[in-house]
Design a protein around this motif. Structure first.
Motif, PDB file in Angstrom:
ATOM      1  N   PRO A 151       0.808  -1.314   0.368  1.00  0.00           N
ATOM      2  CA  PRO A 151       0.739   0.477   0.154  1.00  0.00           C
ATOM      3  C   PRO A 151       1.092   1.586  -0.251  1.00  0.00           C
ATOM      4  N   ARG A 152       0.181   2.740  -0.274  1.00  0.00           N
ATOM      5  CA  ARG A 152       0.927   3.766  -0.548  1.00  0.00           C
ATOM      6  C   ARG A 152       0.129   4.590   0.273  1.00  0.00           C
ATOM      7  N   LYS A 153       0.854   6.195   0.357  1.00  0.00           N
ATOM      8  CA  LYS A 153       0.304   6.641   1.645  1.00  0.00           C
ATOM      9  C   LYS A 153      -1.061   7.491   0.364  1.00  0.00           C
ATOM     10  N   SER A 154      -2.053   7.524   0.990  1.00  0.00           N
ATOM     11  CA  SER A 154      -3.414   8.788   0.383  1.00  0.00           C
ATOM     12  C   SER A 154      -3.418  10.171  -0.324  1.00  0.00           C
ATOM     13  N   VAL A 155      -3.549  10.143  -1.441  1.00  0.00           N
ATOM     14  CA  VAL A 155      -3.742  11.587  -1.653  1.00  0.00           C
ATOM     15  C   VAL A 155      -4.485  11.848  -1.832  1.00  0.00           C
ATOM     16  N   TRP A 177      -7.486   2.027   6.278  1.00  0.00           N
ATOM     17  CA  TRP A 177      -7.875   3.446   5.469  1.00  0.00           C
ATOM     18  C   TRP A 177      -5.990   3.415   5.820  1.00  0.00           C
ATOM     19  N   ILE A 178      -5.195   4.098   4.717  1.00  0.00           N
ATOM     20  CA  ILE A 178      -4.374   4.724   4.835  1.00  0.00           C
ATOM     21  C   ILE A 178      -3.811   5.721   5.001  1.00  0.00           C
ATOM     22  N   ASP A 179      -3.728   6.407   5.584  1.00  0.00           N
ATOM     23  CA  ASP A 179      -3.756   7.949   5.916  1.00  0.00           C
ATOM     24  C   ASP A 179      -2.794   8.669   5.093  1.00  0.00           C
ATOM     25  N   ARG A 180      -2.438   9.960   5.096  1.00  0.00           N
ATOM     26  CA  ARG A 180      -1.762  11.541   4.396  1.00  0.00           C
ATOM     27  C   ARG A 180      -0.569  10.637   4.225  1.00  0.00           C
ATOM     28  N   ASP A 181      -0.242  10.214   6.067  1.00  0.00           N
ATOM     29  CA  ASP A 181       1.511   9.882   6.594  1.00  0.00           C
ATOM     30  C   ASP A 181       1.305   8.047   6.588  1.00  0.00           C
ATOM     31  N   GLY A 182       0.779   7.496   5.553  1.00  0.00           N
ATOM     32  CA  GLY A 182       0.895   6.144   5.336  1.00  0.00           C
ATOM     33  C   GLY A 182       0.581   5.520   7.240  1.00  0.00           C
ATOM     34  N   GLN A 183      -0.153   6.135   8.054  1.00  0.00           N
ATOM     35  CA  GLN A 183      -0.815   5.462   9.583  1.00  0.00           C
ATOM     36  C   GLN A 183      -1.976   4.917   8.991  1.00  0.00           C
ATOM     37  N   SER A 184      -2.097   3.504   9.499  1.00  0.00           N
ATOM     38  CA  SER A 184      -3.157   2.598   9.308  1.00  0.00           C
ATOM     39  C   SER A 184      -4.190   3.154  10.083  1.00  0.00           C
ATOM     40  N   VAL A 185      -5.281   3.212   9.516  1.00  0.00           N
ATOM     41  CA  VAL A 185      -6.903   3.829  10.481  1.00  0.00           C
ATOM     42  C   VAL A 185      -8.168   2.475  10.116  1.00  0.00           C
ATOM     43  N   SER A 186      -8.483   1.896  11.276  1.00  0.00           N
ATOM     44  CA  SER A 186      -9.579   0.655  10.916  1.00  0.00           C
ATOM     45  C   SER A 186     -10.598   0.901  10.748  1.00  0.00           C
ATOM     46  N   TYR A 187     -11.873   0.582  10.138  1.00  0.00           N
ATOM     47  CA  TYR A 187     -12.761   0.831   9.618  1.00  0.00           C
ATOM     48  C   TYR A 187     -13.523  -0.535   9.577  1.00  0.00           C
ATOM     49  N   ALA A 202     -11.461  10.064  -3.974  1.00  0.00           N
ATOM     50  CA  ALA A 202     -11.118   9.786  -4.738  1.00  0.00           C
ATOM     51  C   ALA A 202      -9.067   9.726  -4.688  1.00  0.00           C
ATOM     52  N   GLY A 203      -8.678   9.386  -4.690  1.00  0.00           N
ATOM     53  CA  GLY A 203      -6.441   8.853  -4.390  1.00  0.00           C
ATOM     54  C   GLY A 203      -7.014   8.483  -2.668  1.00  0.00           C
ATOM     55  N   HIS A 204      -7.114   7.953  -2.322  1.00  0.00           N
ATOM     56  CA  HIS A 204      -7.286   7.418  -0.706  1.00  0.00           C
ATOM     57  C   HIS A 204      -6.701   6.158  -1.076  1.00  0.00           C
ATOM     58  N   VAL A 205      -5.881   5.534   0.270  1.00  0.00           N
ATOM     59  CA  VAL A 205      -5.467   4.275  -0.513  1.00  0.00           C
ATOM     60  C   VAL A 205      -6.243   3.111   0.283  1.00  0.00           C
ATOM     61  N   TRP A 206      -6.839   1.970   0.436  1.00  0.00           N
ATOM     62  CA  TRP A 206      -7.941   1.174   1.334  1.00  0.00           C
ATOM     63  C   TRP A 206      -7.083   0.136   1.498  1.00  0.00           C
ATOM     64  N   LEU A 207      -6.408  -0.564   2.550  1.00  0.00           N
ATOM     65  CA  LEU A 207      -5.632  -2.095   2.768  1.00  0.00           C
ATOM     66  C   LEU A 207      -7.308  -3.133   3.382  1.00  0.00           C
ATOM     67  N   THR A 214      -2.797 -10.294   8.963  1.00  0.00           N
ATOM     68  CA  THR A 214      -1.455 -10.416   6.991  1.00  0.00           C
ATOM     69  C   THR A 214      -2.344  -9.448   6.269  1.00  0.00           C
ATOM     70  N   SER A 215      -2.033  -8.287   5.486  1.00  0.00           N
ATOM     71  CA  SER A 215      -1.932  -7.786   4.693  1.00  0.00           C
ATOM     72  C   SER A 215      -2.027  -8.436   3.089  1.00  0.00           C
ATOM     73  N   LEU A 216      -3.178  -8.284   2.322  1.00  0.00           N
ATOM     74  CA  LEU A 216      -3.710  -9.266   1.823  1.00  0.00           C
ATOM     75  C   LEU A 216      -3.843  -8.491   0.462  1.00  0.00           C
ATOM     76  N   ALA A 217      -4.154  -7.132   0.184  1.00  0.00           N
ATOM     77  CA  ALA A 217      -4.647  -6.145  -1.262  1.00  0.00           C
ATOM     78  C   ALA A 217      -4.850  -4.607  -0.787  1.00  0.00           C
ATOM     79  N   ALA A 218      -4.127  -4.000  -1.421  1.00  0.00           N
ATOM     80  CA  ALA A 218      -4.232  -2.913  -1.674  1.00  0.00           C
ATOM     81  C   ALA A 218      -5.143  -2.233  -3.226  1.00  0.00           C
ATOM     82  N   PHE A 219      -6.630  -1.148  -2.743  1.00  0.00           N
ATOM     83  CA  PHE A 219      -6.495  -0.460  -3.733  1.00  0.00           C
ATOM     84  C   PHE A 219      -6.497   0.889  -3.366  1.00  0.00           C
ATOM     85  N   GLU A 220      -6.322   2.092  -4.297  1.00  0.00           N
ATOM     86  CA  GLU A 220      -6.783   3.116  -4.597  1.00  0.00           C
ATOM     87  C   GLU A 220      -8.545   3.569  -5.415  1.00  0.00           C
ATOM     88  N   ALA A 221      -9.104   4.489  -3.807  1.00  0.00           N
ATOM     89  CA  ALA A 221     -10.093   5.076  -4.416  1.00  0.00           C
ATOM     90  C   ALA A 221     -10.077   6.422  -5.876  1.00  0.00           C
TER      91      ALA A 221
END
Length: 866
Positions: A151-155, A177-187, A202-207, A214-221
């Motif tokens: 995963p990468r940081k959200s923009v 959610w992977i926030d703009r600083d690369g930190q994980s926030v559970s939803y 749009a541009g926010h990254v979810w893991l 275990t990290s499975l996959a990430a995607f960007e909205a």
């Protein structure tokens, strides 16, 4: 407390024709406050002559609009009421259980039909009969190709969108959610076979994670429909893509760790024992030839010679530039210098009890710097053509630019240490002669770090486009590279070229943004313009009193102009690119809910500065329940960093920390004083070797003028706060203007410019360091403190060395001064923007300015993901 998802901060996409229950932005009283009709995102079709877009309306509704650029019309894309009626009929017949949310449209070529992409599938609408027909669902797994790892940081890439995540894994999946600083926030989690609807941007990254973390996959909205199905097949496909396609990082590493061959493929240069060597490909009898003999560990040809640790492969990498004909190469040799490192102690690591020591490379003003210097060699026989460094003897940076097409010369850009001399240099291959094509000099500084002021681009016919402030304003000049002569000033006047949008070499037209070009408006408003290479045909293409942003049609024949001010919600128009003529108005935003929620919009205010001549611009924020019969303490939110101007110019639906302070019964102001950028060069130069000035004489004059006009401003109770450079400014207010400012909160301040990053501080304070650095130092002048001071810093600040704050603390203690100090464990740069830090800042100012201190924080932003 549960934190609301990031999508809820601004607006929600609800594209149906019935009232939807949805989460929206709320103010501190829980009331809805949104901006409507504020943004046009065009979807072009019909050979770029038409586009559609959707806008949001109150009540969770949306409208789709169709624009014809040839006819100059803006009409509803279809009859929304009739479509809603048809969907209601389909629901009764059992074709659909719920009212679908329409996401996007696709018109047929003859405009007789439109396909509606909804959250319930695809529907075809006959635009004559208004009959709906549901299409067969696509059996393919939606968005499978969008899964990636790591995963990468959200923009922030656009507006808010909705995710529909379906779990077909047979086990619980967690959504993070992977926030703009690369930190994980559970939803939360998604049960097997279940679906989860989640708002985001749009541009926010979810893991996606398994229950065992275990990290499975990430995607960007992305804009539009976001249907994510996580199953074994999609994860397998993602893994195969990763194996077959190296990551961007892997590709960069591979390119960095490879010695590029000469353009003809005959030669390659490499480093051995810190010297430069050349070898010939395809000739087994040819032995590598040593080109240099003076390379050492302290003066190496290695491309990465300044790094502390190198692997064996990197040890061979040379920093070379081959001529197009492969007959010559420029290699750069680098002198090793001591590396300064900053050390941090992470007191409370998340995965262990004991503290952790961290360090990183961080050059500071006055430090020695390692700059590569050029060596020129002939490829065939290895002879060296000596290049004199007389014209680049003391570089802060020396950058290779390009070879000439005929390989007879190359060009470099020389930025001298101290940033008062900038040269574009040409080096002849035949004898190594160096001449300046362009030489820029300043008695103060050249603002090299801004792209708009450091713009340069080669043009056809060996010409050069060059930005300069030599006239006292930032303008463009066209040079003949062969002679070094200025062919013409492309732009001129008492205004600034802000940035270049594009350069059309065929039409010989430059498209750019300018500030101050429209008289009678705020001089910081950005207008979009065009001008010919020869300086003729200057046109301001945008209209309207505000700051503008533009989006071109794919063929660049039209552009969408969106402009606003802090006191004017966005207005969007379609204009013709050739002359800026208005084709049709598109949208006028509805900010009524924002105004009701906030009580008012910020007020623009202008007054004369210290010289009684120059206009100083700022804004005034009133409390939500403002009463003109009351008297209010005044708090200035300051940031006087010289790299830009900082008072907001475009419309904002919310002001987070300003609102937090206003809600405690104080007026907040923001002002751009002298020493900041994008007015005249003389206005900017006030900061030179004088960062303690921070425009305070202008700010105080502005506040006094405002108080003369508004009796409710109580200048006996003036506070100030800021972060980073603003933290330095906030404390400086109490050191040099402590009879005017009574309380200050200084967050993560660069309190002594010798302690901060080299590029930013030498840009304004110059080189070498001297007494002028100490004269502007809060640390050295801590004994001057008057008033109430609160210092805040995060222990893991990697932008400004946290020791800059703790050294001030030591000096204040030595001077026996009373103050408050807040160190926030685990926080980085901007510690006051954490919920705890921001609450403490607001309470401190309220307490010492005798305003209202809240017992329980009601700040609506405290639990919103940033």
């Amino acid at each position: 407390m549960f934190r609301q998802p990031p999508s809820i901060r601004h607006r929600v996409t609800c594209c149906s024709f019935v009232l939807l229950l949805c989460s929206v932005l709320t103010d501190s009283r829980g009331q809805s406050s949104r901006l409507y009709r504020d943004r046009v995102e065009p979807h072009w079709f019909a050979s770029d002559t038409k586009f559609w877009y959707r806008v949001e309306l109150p009540g969770g509704r949306a409208e789709f609009v169709l624009v014809d650029t040839v006819a100059g019309t803006r009409v509803p894309a279809f009859d929304h009421t009739r479509v809603a009626t048809e969907f209601a009929k389909e629901r009764k017949s059992g074709a659909g259980k719920n009212a679908p949310m329409i996401r996007s449209l696709e018109f047929s070529d003859d405009m007789a039909f439109v396909t509606l992409a909804t959250d319930g599938g695809l529907w075809t609408l006959d635009l004559t009969s208004y009959k709906l027909q549901q299409q067969e669902p696509d059996a393919r797994s939606p968005a499978r190709e969008r899964l990636f790892m790591p995963p990468r940081k959200s923009v922030d890439r656009g507006g808010d969108v909705e995710l529909k995540v379906t779990n077909e894994m047979g086990a619980v999946v967690r959504l993070v959610w992977i926030d703009r600083d690369g930190q994980s926030v559970s939803y939360g989690s998604i049960d097997p076979g279940a679906k989860k609807i989640q708002h985001t941007f749009a541009g926010h990254v979810w893991l996606l994670k398994s229950e065992d973390d275990t990290s499975l996959a990430a995607f960007e909205a992305v804009d539009g429909l976001n249907e994510i199905v996580v199953d074994a097949a999609s994860l397998k496909a993602m893994t195969e893509r990763r194996m077959n396609r190296p990551s961007r990082r892997d590709r960069r590493t591979r390119d960095r760790n490879t010695n590029p061959p000469s353009p003809n493929g005959q030669y390659s240069a490499f480093v051995q024992n810190h010297n430069l060597w050349r070898k010939t490909f395809g000739d087994s009898s040819d032995r590598p030839q040593q080109l240099s003999t003076d390379g050492t560990v302290d003066n190496t040809f290695r491309k990465y010679g300044s790094l502390a640790q190198l692997d064996q492969q990197q040890d061979l990498i040379a920093d070379v530039r081959w001529s197009p004909d492969s007959k010559f190469l420029v290699a750069f040799q680098r002198i090793k210098v001591p590396e300064r490192r900053v050390y941090l102690v992470q007191s409370s690591p998340p995965n262990q009890l004991q503290p952790r020591l961290e360090s990183y490379s961080y050059a500071k003003p006055g430090d020695d710097i390692s700059v590569p210097l050029p060596r020129l060699f002939a490829a065939d026989d290895g002879r060296e053509i000596r290049v004199s460094n007389e014209l680049f003897g003391n570089p802060y940076r020396l950058s290779f630019l390009k070879w000439s097409e005929d390989s007879s010369r190359f060009w470099m850009l020389y930025n001298e240490r101290g940033h008062q001399t900038l040269r574009l240099l040409e080096v002849l291959v035949k004898d190594g002669a160096v001449r300046p094509v362009v030489e820029e000099r300043s008695k103060t500084f050249i603002h090299y770090s801004d792209g708009g002021k450091a713009f340069r681009e080669w043009l056809p016919q060996n010409q050069l486009l060059w930005a300069s402030e030599r006239s006292g304003w930032n303008h463009l000049y066209r040079y003949d590279v062969a002679t070094g002569n200025v062919l013409n000033s492309v732009t001129r006047g008492d205004w600034n070229v802000r940035r270049i949008e594009s350069v059309d070499r065929e039409a010989e037209v430059i498209w750019f943004f300018a500030v101050g070009i429209v008289q009678g408006q705020d001089p910081y408003h950005e207008q979009f313009c065009r001008v010919n290479f020869d300086g003729s045909g200057l046109q301001v293409l945008t209209d309207g009193d505000g700051t503008h942003e533009v989006t071109f049609s794919p063929d660049r024949q039209f552009f969408i102009d969106r402009f606003s001010r802090v006191d004017l919600a966005p207005i969007t128009q379609l204009r013709r690119s050739m002359d800026g003529a208005l084709v049709t108005p598109l949208e006028t935003s509805d900010a009524s809910e924002i105004i009701v929620a906030n009580g008012s919009l910020p007020e623009r205010f202008v007054a004369k500065g210290r010289d009684g001549i120059t206009d100083i611009w700022g804004i005034i924020h009133r409390p939500r329940n403002f009463d003109p019969e009351e008297c209010y303490a005044v708090v200035e939110n300051i940031y006087a960093g010289p790299h830009d101007h900082h008072v907001p110019k475009a419309f904002r639906s919310r002001y987070r920390h300003q609102r937090q302070i206003m809600d405690r019964g104080m007026v907040v102001v923001q002002i751009d004083g002298m020493g900041t950028a994008w007015r005249s060069k003389a206005f900017h130069d006030v900061c030179y070797r004088n960062l303690k000035d921070a425009g305070f004489p202008d700010r105080i004059a502005w506040l006094k003028a405002a108080a003369e006009q508004y009796s409710w401003l109580d200048l006996s109770r003036v506070g100030i706060y800021g972060g980073s450079a603003g933290g330095q400014n906030a404390m400086a207010a109490l050191l040099w203007h402590g009879t005017f400012y009574k309380a200050a909160v200084a967050d993560c301040g660069c309190h002594d410019n010798r302690m901060d990053k080299i590029w930013w501080n030498e840009q304004w304070m110059g080189w070498p360091t001297g007494e002028h650095y100490a004269a502007s130092s809060n640390t050295e002048n801590a004994y001057r403190l008057q008033g109430k001071l609160m210092l805040v810093v995060g222990e893991l600040d990697r932008n400004v060395d946290p020791a800059s704050t703790t050294q001030v603390v030591r000096k204040l203690i030595e001077a026996n001064k009373d103050f408050e100090f807040l160190l926030i464990p685990g926080a980085g740069h901007g510690a006051c923007e954490t919920p705890y830090g921001s609450r403490r800042r607001a309470d401190f100012l309220a307490r010492h300015l005798k305003a209202h201190v809240l017992e329980e924080s009601s700040d609506s932003d405290a639990d919103v993901v940033r």
